[in-house]
Design a protein around this motif. Structure first.
Motif, short mmCIF file in Angstrom:
data_model
loop_
_atom_site.label_atom_id
_atom_site.label_comp_id
_atom_site.label_asym_id
_atom_site.label_seq_id
_atom_site.Cartn_x
_atom_site.Cartn_y
_atom_site.Cartn_z
N PHE A 21 -31.74 -52.43 35.14
CA PHE A 21 -32.60 -53.39 35.81
C PHE A 21 -33.99 -53.37 35.21
O PHE A 21 -34.57 -54.42 34.92
CB PHE A 21 -32.68 -53.12 37.31
CG PHE A 21 -33.74 -53.93 38.01
CD1 PHE A 21 -33.52 -55.26 38.29
CD2 PHE A 21 -34.94 -53.36 38.36
CE1 PHE A 21 -34.48 -56.01 38.92
CE2 PHE A 21 -35.92 -54.09 38.98
CZ PHE A 21 -35.69 -55.43 39.27
N CYS A 22 -34.55 -52.20 35.00
CA CYS A 22 -35.89 -52.08 34.43
C CYS A 22 -35.94 -52.66 33.03
O CYS A 22 -36.89 -53.36 32.68
CB CYS A 22 -36.33 -50.63 34.42
SG CYS A 22 -36.63 -49.94 36.06
N ARG A 23 -34.93 -52.40 32.23
CA ARG A 23 -34.88 -52.91 30.87
C ARG A 23 -34.80 -54.44 30.88
O ARG A 23 -35.51 -55.12 30.15
CB ARG A 23 -33.69 -52.32 30.12
CG ARG A 23 -33.64 -52.69 28.67
CD ARG A 23 -32.52 -52.01 27.93
NE ARG A 23 -32.69 -50.57 28.02
CZ ARG A 23 -31.69 -49.70 28.08
NH1 ARG A 23 -30.45 -50.12 28.06
NH2 ARG A 23 -31.92 -48.41 28.16
N LYS A 24 -33.93 -54.99 31.75
CA LYS A 24 -33.81 -56.44 31.83
C LYS A 24 -35.11 -57.07 32.31
O LYS A 24 -35.52 -58.12 31.82
CB LYS A 24 -32.67 -56.82 32.78
CG LYS A 24 -31.30 -56.55 32.21
CD LYS A 24 -30.22 -56.91 33.19
CE LYS A 24 -28.86 -56.54 32.65
NZ LYS A 24 -27.79 -56.79 33.63
N PHE A 25 -35.76 -56.43 33.27
CA PHE A 25 -37.02 -56.96 33.79
C PHE A 25 -38.08 -57.01 32.70
O PHE A 25 -38.79 -58.00 32.55
CB PHE A 25 -37.51 -56.11 34.96
CG PHE A 25 -38.84 -56.55 35.49
CD1 PHE A 25 -38.95 -57.67 36.29
CD2 PHE A 25 -39.99 -55.84 35.17
CE1 PHE A 25 -40.17 -58.09 36.77
CE2 PHE A 25 -41.22 -56.25 35.65
CZ PHE A 25 -41.31 -57.38 36.44
N VAL A 26 -38.17 -55.95 31.91
CA VAL A 26 -39.16 -55.91 30.83
C VAL A 26 -38.86 -56.99 29.79
O VAL A 26 -39.77 -57.67 29.31
CB VAL A 26 -39.22 -54.51 30.20
CG1 VAL A 26 -40.02 -54.50 28.91
CG2 VAL A 26 -39.78 -53.51 31.19
N ILE A 27 -37.59 -57.18 29.46
CA ILE A 27 -37.21 -58.20 28.49
C ILE A 27 -37.57 -59.59 29.01
O ILE A 27 -38.14 -60.41 28.28
CB ILE A 27 -35.70 -58.11 28.16
CG1 ILE A 27 -35.44 -56.84 27.34
CG2 ILE A 27 -35.23 -59.35 27.40
CD1 ILE A 27 -33.98 -56.52 27.15
N VAL A 28 -37.26 -59.86 30.28
CA VAL A 28 -37.60 -61.16 30.86
C VAL A 28 -39.11 -61.34 30.92
O VAL A 28 -39.63 -62.43 30.62
CB VAL A 28 -36.97 -61.30 32.27
CG1 VAL A 28 -37.53 -62.49 33.01
CG2 VAL A 28 -35.47 -61.39 32.16
N LEU A 29 -39.83 -60.31 31.29
CA LEU A 29 -41.29 -60.38 31.37
C LEU A 29 -41.90 -60.69 30.00
O LEU A 29 -42.73 -61.59 29.87
CB LEU A 29 -41.86 -59.07 31.92
CG LEU A 29 -43.37 -59.01 32.07
CD1 LEU A 29 -43.81 -59.96 33.17
CD2 LEU A 29 -43.80 -57.59 32.39
N ILE A 30 -41.46 -59.98 28.98
CA ILE A 30 -41.99 -60.20 27.63
C ILE A 30 -41.60 -61.59 27.13
O ILE A 30 -42.42 -62.31 26.54
CB ILE A 30 -41.51 -59.09 26.67
CG1 ILE A 30 -42.18 -57.77 27.04
CG2 ILE A 30 -41.80 -59.45 25.22
CD1 ILE A 30 -41.64 -56.57 26.31
N SER A 31 -40.37 -62.01 27.38
CA SER A 31 -39.93 -63.34 26.96
C SER A 31 -40.76 -64.43 27.62
O SER A 31 -41.14 -65.41 26.98
CB SER A 31 -38.45 -63.55 27.29
OG SER A 31 -37.65 -62.60 26.65
N GLY A 32 -41.05 -64.27 28.89
CA GLY A 32 -41.88 -65.25 29.60
C GLY A 32 -43.27 -65.32 29.04
O GLY A 32 -43.85 -66.41 28.91
N GLN A 33 -43.83 -64.19 28.69
CA GLN A 33 -45.18 -64.17 28.11
C GLN A 33 -45.20 -64.81 26.74
O GLN A 33 -46.14 -65.54 26.40
CB GLN A 33 -45.71 -62.73 28.04
CG GLN A 33 -45.91 -62.08 29.39
CD GLN A 33 -46.82 -62.91 30.28
OE1 GLN A 33 -47.90 -63.31 29.90
NE2 GLN A 33 -46.37 -63.17 31.50
#
Length: 147
Positions: A21-33
């Protein structure tokens, strides 16, 4: 942090879903930025190009914002409506409030699109209705994929 994770998800070492979950969240966060940076870049470079050439260059940013607002908002509304009608899904009050806000946003965007004098198209209402139809099609595809 390990104590909190252990309390929420059992023993920290046994459940890899927390790390996933943490890894997916970071990937989504970075992709959004990155996506936000690219959208901002479109606006900046279009303005620079207009200033350099002195021409009025149509920006896909404005059209893209209208398109995304109408299509994405209507898709959310249609997914909720079709879920309620077809699969008898129950939504909470917060979901209904979100749908009302999204509907109001779509109406505001369409009305703004109709009254703006800078429209380059012959009939902006047709374009807005095509966006709504696209939202409906995406909602149907999403529900079919889900079930």
């Amino acid at each position: 942090m390990a104590t909190w994770l252990a309390g929420e998800f059992g023993e920290f070492g046994k459940h890899k879903s927390v790390i996933s979950f943490c890894r997916k969240f970071v990937i989504v966060l970075i992709s959004g930025q990155v996506l936000s940076l690219l959208v901002t870049g479109i606006g900046v470079f279009t303005t620079l190009l207009e200033n350099h050439t002195g021409e009025d260059i149509p920006s896909t940013l404005t059209a893209g914002v209208f398109f995304l607002a109408i299509t994405n908002g209507s898709m959310t509304i249609f997914v909720a409506a079709l879920s309620i009608l077809l699969i008898k899904k129950k939504y909470k009050l917060i979901h209904h409030i979100s749908i009302i806000i999204s509907t109001a946003g779509i109406v505001i965007v369409i009305l703004e699109d109709l009254k703006t004098d800078t429209n380059k198209g012959n009939n902006p209402l047709v374009g807005d209705l095509i966006c709504v139809a696209g939202g409906f099609g995406a909602a149907v595809a999403m529900l079919v994929k889900r079930f």
